[in-house]
Design a protein around this motif. Structure first.
Motif, PDB file in Angstrom:
ATOM      1  N   GLN A 100      -7.422  -1.831  11.317  1.00 54.93           N
ATOM      2  CA  GLN A 100      -7.707  -1.381   9.953  1.00 54.93           C
ATOM      3  C   GLN A 100      -9.040  -1.950   9.459  1.00 54.93           C
ATOM      4  OE1 GLN A 100      -5.192  -2.834   6.705  1.00 54.93           O
ATOM      5  NE2 GLN A 100      -4.855  -0.699   6.120  1.00 54.93           N
ATOM      6  N   VAL A 159       6.530  13.840   8.140  1.00 54.64           N
ATOM      7  CA  VAL A 159       5.838  12.645   8.623  1.00 54.64           C
ATOM      8  C   VAL A 159       6.294  12.306  10.051  1.00 54.64           C
ATOM      9  CG1 VAL A 159       5.316  10.231   8.178  1.00 54.64           C
ATOM     10  CG2 VAL A 159       5.651  11.785   6.275  1.00 54.64           C
ATOM     11  N   VAL A 206       1.373   7.007  21.893  1.00 51.53           N
ATOM     12  CA  VAL A 206       1.081   6.462  20.569  1.00 51.53           C
ATOM     13  C   VAL A 206      -0.433   6.247  20.487  1.00 51.53           C
ATOM     14  CG1 VAL A 206       1.492   4.577  18.934  1.00 51.53           C
ATOM     15  CG2 VAL A 206       3.295   5.254  20.535  1.00 51.53           C
ATOM     16  N   ALA A 207      -1.102   6.928  19.591  1.00 50.91           N
ATOM     17  CA  ALA A 207      -2.541   6.723  19.414  1.00 50.91           C
ATOM     18  C   ALA A 207      -2.759   5.287  18.957  1.00 50.91           C
ATOM     19  CB  ALA A 207      -3.086   7.707  18.384  1.00 50.91           C
ATOM     20  N   MET A 235       7.233   2.262  16.544  1.00 52.18           N
ATOM     21  CA  MET A 235       5.972   2.466  17.277  1.00 52.18           C
ATOM     22  C   MET A 235       6.033   1.697  18.607  1.00 52.18           C
ATOM     23  SD  MET A 235       3.821   4.399  15.749  1.00 52.18           S
ATOM     24  CE  MET A 235       4.126   5.314  14.276  1.00 52.18           C
ATOM     25  N   GLU A 241       0.817  -1.225   0.000  1.00 56.15           N
ATOM     26  CA  GLU A 241       0.000   0.000   0.000  1.00 56.15           C
ATOM     27  C   GLU A 241       0.847   1.270   0.000  1.00 56.15           C
ATOM     28  OE1 GLU A 241      -3.387   0.017   2.736  1.00 56.15           O
ATOM     29  OE2 GLU A 241      -2.871   2.089   3.185  1.00 56.15           O
ATOM     30  N   ALA A 244      -2.699  -3.709  14.513  1.00 51.80           N
ATOM     31  CA  ALA A 244      -2.919  -2.707  13.464  1.00 51.80           C
ATOM     32  C   ALA A 244      -3.839  -3.251  12.376  1.00 51.80           C
ATOM     33  CB  ALA A 244      -1.586  -2.282  12.862  1.00 51.80           C
ATOM     34  N   SER A 252      -6.075  13.370  19.416  1.00 55.35           N
ATOM     35  CA  SER A 252      -5.526  13.390  18.061  1.00 55.35           C
ATOM     36  C   SER A 252      -6.175  14.491  17.235  1.00 55.35           C
ATOM     37  CB  SER A 252      -5.677  12.025  17.388  1.00 55.35           C
ATOM     38  OG  SER A 252      -7.028  11.684  17.260  1.00 55.35           O
ATOM     39  N   SER A 253      -7.468  14.732  17.458  1.00 52.28           N
ATOM     40  CA  SER A 253      -8.130  15.778  16.670  1.00 52.28           C
ATOM     41  C   SER A 253      -7.820  17.172  17.215  1.00 52.28           C
ATOM     42  CB  SER A 253      -9.644  15.566  16.665  1.00 52.28           C
ATOM     43  OG  SER A 253     -10.132  15.523  17.988  1.00 52.28           O
ATOM     44  N   MET A 257      -8.140   6.161   2.385  1.00 53.71           N
ATOM     45  CA  MET A 257      -7.856   4.802   2.891  1.00 53.71           C
ATOM     46  C   MET A 257      -6.830   4.899   4.011  1.00 53.71           C
ATOM     47  SD  MET A 257      -9.046   1.805   2.001  1.00 53.71           S
ATOM     48  CE  MET A 257      -9.370   1.870   0.235  1.00 53.71           C
ATOM     49  N   ALA A 258      -7.148   4.322   5.159  1.00 58.29           N
ATOM     50  CA  ALA A 258      -6.272   4.430   6.318  1.00 58.29           C
ATOM     51  C   ALA A 258      -5.109   3.440   6.220  1.00 58.29           C
ATOM     52  CB  ALA A 258      -7.070   4.171   7.584  1.00 58.29           C
ATOM     53  N   SER A 259      -3.882   3.930   6.398  1.00 54.49           N
ATOM     54  CA  SER A 259      -2.712   3.059   6.483  1.00 54.49           C
ATOM     55  C   SER A 259      -2.695   2.463   7.888  1.00 54.49           C
ATOM     56  CB  SER A 259      -1.460   3.890   6.222  1.00 54.49           C
ATOM     57  OG  SER A 259      -0.432   3.583   7.137  1.00 54.49           O
ATOM     58  N   ILE A 260      -1.983   1.325   8.085  1.00 51.00           N
ATOM     59  CA  ILE A 260      -1.936   0.761   9.444  1.00 51.00           C
ATOM     60  C   ILE A 260      -1.248   1.709  10.415  1.00 51.00           C
ATOM     61  CG2 ILE A 260      -2.142  -1.685   8.804  1.00 51.00           C
ATOM     62  CD1 ILE A 260       0.914  -1.897   9.242  1.00 51.00           C
ATOM     63  N   PHE A 261      -0.465   2.665   9.890  1.00 49.79           N
ATOM     64  CA  PHE A 261       0.181   3.625  10.784  1.00 49.79           C
ATOM     65  C   PHE A 261      -0.716   4.841  11.068  1.00 49.79           C
ATOM     66  CE2 PHE A 261       3.676   1.053   9.212  1.00 49.79           C
ATOM     67  CZ  PHE A 261       4.199   0.632  10.427  1.00 49.79           C
ATOM     68  N   ILE A 276      -3.631   3.774  12.146  1.00 46.13           N
ATOM     69  CA  ILE A 276      -4.332   3.028  13.203  1.00 46.13           C
ATOM     70  C   ILE A 276      -3.441   2.957  14.445  1.00 46.13           C
ATOM     71  CG2 ILE A 276      -5.467   0.849  13.800  1.00 46.13           C
ATOM     72  CD1 ILE A 276      -6.694   2.082  11.254  1.00 46.13           C
ATOM     73  N   LEU A 277      -2.190   2.516  14.259  1.00 46.07           N
ATOM     74  CA  LEU A 277      -1.201   2.552  15.344  1.00 46.07           C
ATOM     75  C   LEU A 277      -0.367   3.794  15.092  1.00 46.07           C
ATOM     76  CD1 LEU A 277       0.185  -0.985  16.145  1.00 46.07           C
ATOM     77  CD2 LEU A 277      -1.562   0.341  17.273  1.00 46.07           C
ATOM     78  N   GLY A 278      -0.714   4.847  15.749  1.00 46.14           N
ATOM     79  CA  GLY A 278      -0.063   6.118  15.509  1.00 46.14           C
ATOM     80  C   GLY A 278      -1.130   7.170  15.216  1.00 46.14           C
ATOM     81  N   PRO A 279      -0.806   8.409  15.145  1.00 42.53           N
ATOM     82  CA  PRO A 279       0.573   8.899  15.211  1.00 42.53           C
ATOM     83  C   PRO A 279       1.163   8.845  16.627  1.00 42.53           C
ATOM     84  CG  PRO A 279      -0.973  10.733  15.194  1.00 42.53           C
ATOM     85  CD  PRO A 279      -1.791   9.500  15.047  1.00 42.53           C
TER      86      PRO A 279
END
Lengths: 289, 223
Positions: free
Chosen positions: A152, B223, A111-112, A46, A31, A148, B17-18, B1-5, B7-10
């Protein structure tokens, strides 16, 4: 590629003869157009950031509203001086969940996972395990991929924001992710980690997002404990061979439906739930914000 | 489209976060678009940013971003003091902005010898943002990709000129949007590119007739 269902991940695993975490890593590499090694290094970063954050906890620090901050230290003190009802191990999980929640409220680096408000669940489950058991670090990074990947799929089928779907989307999702991740660490199969996720999500389904004054403090910090303890219980059930009678993808769909039906006062507006109580109103008044 | 980072992150400074990470990012993107640290910044908070911003450190995060800090910078809680040390004056006020997203901030940046710039942006959660207005013109971009922003007079040929100049430098256009305030008035092109646009190419574009100002947002270091 971004997986739309757990079923899709399972199919990829079977087709290519790979494990769940590997399917997620390969998905990330394709991706973002990076190598598997690049992806791994970033995930390792992370994992390190989570541990660093936990270690940076300061029991003397209070949040800007002064509502939270010392709870992690209180739990540490209790488990050292007493025989916790949940056992020492679980008390450590709880202490770590509180510490991360307090770190977040006190504007420290976190880490969110999947959100800032739910940042304590995953480290409470994973970092505590890593420090208490003799397990290679690689296994924990694999578990981060599991978490993760599950997150997702939840994002694609439902949501991860309290404003969209209530706290079930934040602490609930974090708990489902952590349950799947720790099931992997303990040697569970891909089906078992799916069952663990499904059970964790079902247990927290309908959880509303009702922060006092709109702040990520009350009840958020303590809900991280709820999410972590629930994840451990769901993982143990799955590892015992207990299965979710509802497939995990359908549980996520149900979570979406519940979130859509949830009244807006219960979705991060600071109006309903505990945020709407008399005491909450007094607290907000006194905060002068 | 959300990357896995996503989801885990930032990795970010809490608590939201908002309201914190997104706010820092708005400040940082504003600074990058302005091209330097402003001498003076007027910040307006709207909606939820105004209602709960103080408790979430939204104000401190926005100022931190304007000072060049990223969302994981541990100095965010002390940004007001750091602004003083770094010679940036600022004011923060609440403002009701019509039809704006609940997590919206407006920033007016001033510096000696530079044209004042006004930016409006909102935070969509997970630390991600959208820029919605630039000097009064409606725009829509995320700042997640390299972005070339061209301000020009609304007249025929300007778009072709920019596209041709980029093509000549072997730069691929990922997306392109054009906005204007009125026919024949002031227009903005927002061009997301796969490659970094060089300083030279930007200067050449700026020399062309009808082009007022060109800004480039290079995300490689953000980033």
């Amino acid at each position: 590629m971004s997986y739309q269902s757990m079923e899709e991940v399972y199919e990829r695993c079977e087709k290519d003869g790979i494990s769940f975490w590997k399917a997620i890593q390969l998905g990330d590499a394709s991706e973002r157009g990076v190598t598997e090694e690049d992806s791994w290094e970033r995930m390792k970063g992370m994992w390190q950031a989570m541990q660093d954050s936990l270690d940076a906890y300061d029991p003397e620090l209070m949040s800007r509203s002064r509502l939270v901050g010392k709870e992690g230290g209180q739990m540490d003190h209790y488990l050292e001086q007493n025989d916790p009802l949940c056992g020492t191990y679980m008390a450590k999980v709880m202490a770590n969940a509180l510490k991360m929640g307090c770190n977040n409220a006190c504007m420290k680096r976190i880490v969110a996972a999947p959100t800032a408000g739910a940042c304590g669940v995953l480290p409470a489950v994973l970092v505590t395990y890593y420090r208490e058991y003799d397990v290679p670090e690689e296994k924990m990074i694999e578990a981060m991929y599991v978490a993760a990947g599950v997150g997702q799929v939840i994002a694609n089928r439902a949501f991860l924001a309290g404003a969209s779907g209530g706290c079930q989307a934040e602490i609930g999702s974090g708990s489902g992710m952590a349950a799947a991740a720790i099931t992997h660490v303990r040697g569970g199969s891909k089906e078992q980690l799916g069952h663990a996720c499904a059970m964790a999500l079902k247990n927290l389904m309908g959880l509303v997002c009702d922060p006092v004054g709109g702040l990520v403090e009350v009840p958020c910090v303590k809900r991280n404990v709820g999410g972590a303890v629930n994840a451990m219980a769901a993982a143990d059930m799955a590892l015992a061979g207990i299965e979710s009678q509802i497939p995990v993808d359908e549980v996520m769909d149900a979570m979406r439906e519940v979130g859509v039906k949830m009244d807006v006062s219960l979705r991060e507006t600071g109006l309903g739930g505990v945020a709407g109580t008399q005491r909450a109103k007094e607290v907000v008044e006194a905060l002068d914000m | 489209m959300a990357s896995i980072f996503d989801i885990l992150g930032p990795v970010m400074v809490g608590p939201s976060s908002s309201h914190t990470a997104g706010a820092a990012r708005i400040g940082l993107i504003a600074r990058q678009l302005f091209g330097r640290q402003p001498d003076k910044a007027q910040v307006y908070l709207h909606g939820s940013f105004a209602a709960t911003g103080k408790g979430h450190g939204t104000d401190k995060a926005l100022i931190a971003g304007l000072l060049g800090m990223k969302p994981d910078d541990m100095r965010i809680p002390e940004s007001f003091e750091i602004a003083k040390e770094m010679g940036m004056e600022f004011q923060i006020a609440e403002k009701d902005i019509r039809e704006a997203h609940p997590n919206t901030a407006q920033i007016i940046m001033e510096a000696e010898g530079v044209k004042t710039m006004k930016i409006q942006a909102y935070s969509i959660g997970g630390g991600r943002i959208r820029v919605s207005k630039l000097d009064g013109i409606d725009v829509h971009f995320s700042g997640e990709s390299n972005t070339l922003i061209v301000r020009n007079v609304d007249q025929p040929g300007r778009i072709t000129e920019v596209a041709a100049a980029l093509s000549k430098c072997d730069i691929n256009i990922a997306t392109m949007q054009v906005f204007r305030d009125k026919r024949g008035g002031f227009a903005v092109m927002v061009v997301e590119t796969d490659q970094v646009v060089s300083k030279e190419a930007i200067e050449n574009l700026e020399k062309k007739e009808g082009i007022i100002k060109v800004t480039f947002l290079d995300v490689s270091g953000m980033v």
